[in-house]
Design an enzyme around this catalytic site. Structure first.
Site: not given
Length: 313
Positions: A280, A250, A154
């Site tokens: 995600h 995501d 991320s």
């Protein structure tokens, strides 16, 4: 494929959060979610130690994971996720214990300073300072600075990708491989999945926009900086081989995949894997989701194979 049924249940049980939470309230909300029962406990290792390293204006903590086996071992620098304003070393501790054991790498996990207290480019510079520290202290870590790799998830995937650009541009340490999981690569949020998957799938567009504002500030030109948005870098040549993993549901999916395509176009050896049915961040739910454990093991194998090639080459 459809969203995994276990994740539909997981979404329904998430504590609600107000999109107008302050960063302190958001951190408290994240901490309250906890890890018990959703993350598989990591294995014991010969050594897990915390060190303080110097950065501009202070110090940050790094956690060093040393697996079994004779050295010098490959060295992997890891950057945690959390939208540049959340996240701790503890959040990724179990995952990195597995990764150190299964890849054979000494892993250095970095507690870079967080926004909004420390806005861009602090996280980038802290991460680069940690990269230099890894190179300079490899021998005392029982590691080989010639087999230095980076990774993250991320926001950490963003920082890992950016480190490859920064180190290339500054003539810094040679990074030999980048492992990018669900990376944020376009801080503008311009690609379709940001909107198409921006509500009802856990982390939403509003969350990303707010954390982006905390990290980058109000000036929209900051979002065009390639050290904030590596997808927008004009030149991606000369970067290390990449393994990039995205999740089907995501909001960051499209920008991770677009970055993989741009790397390929630049002649960088790149593997892209989209994980079906996942959200995600659900790659961390290894105690409740077999697919998450498979994701973890796939990434560890990719890292192990990359450093094996370095030894062979």
């Amino acid at each position: 494929m459809p969203l995994l049924p276990a994740l539909e249940c997981y979404l329904s049980q998430l504590p609600p959060h107000d999109p107008d939470l302050t960063v302190e309230q958001l951190r408290a909300w994240g901490a309250a979610m906890g890890f018990d029962g959703v993350v598989e406990p990591g294995p014991e290792l010969p050594s897990v130690t915390d060190r303080e390293i110097p950065v501009a204006g202070g110090t940050v903590t790094v956690r060093v994971y040393t697996p079994e086996g004779e050295g010098p071992k490959p060295l992997h620098l890891y950057l945690h996720g959390g939208g540049f304003c959340l996240g701790t070393l503890a959040m990724v501790d179990d995952e990195l214990r597995f990764r150190a054991r299964d890849s054979g790498c000494v892993i250095v996990s970095v507690a870079y300073r967080l926004a909004p207290e420390f806005p861009y480019p602090t996280a980038v510079e802290d991460s680069y300072a940690a990269l230099l520290w890894c190179r300079d202290h490899a021998a005392e870590l029982g590691a080989d600075a010639g087999r230095l790799t980076v990774g993250g998830a991320s926001a950490g995937g963003n920082l890992a990708a950016v480190l490859c650009l920064v180190s290339r541009d500054r003539g810094g340490p040679a990074i030999r491989f980048q492992l990018l999981e669900i990376p944020l690569t376009d801080a503008r949020g311009a690609l379709p999945s940001r909107t198409e998957l921006g509500q009802g799938y856990g982390m939403g567009k509003a969350d990303l926009d707010r954390m982006g504002d905390w990290y980058l500030g109000p000036d929209p030109r900051r979002r065009d900086d390639p050290y904030a948005s590596p997808l927008l870098a004009e030149d991606l040549t000369g970067l290390p081989p990449a393994f990039i993993v995205t999740s089907e549901y995501d909001p960051l999916r499209d920008e991770g995949e677009a970055y993989a395509r741009r790397l390929v176009e630049a002649g960088v050896r790149t593997t892209l894997k989209r994980w079906p049915g996942m959200l995600h961040g659900t790659h961390s739910l290894t105690a409740m989701l077999p697919e998450a454990a498979q994701w973890r093991d796939t990434c560890s194998r990719a890292l192990a194979e990359a450093v094996r090639r370095l030894r062979a080459g």
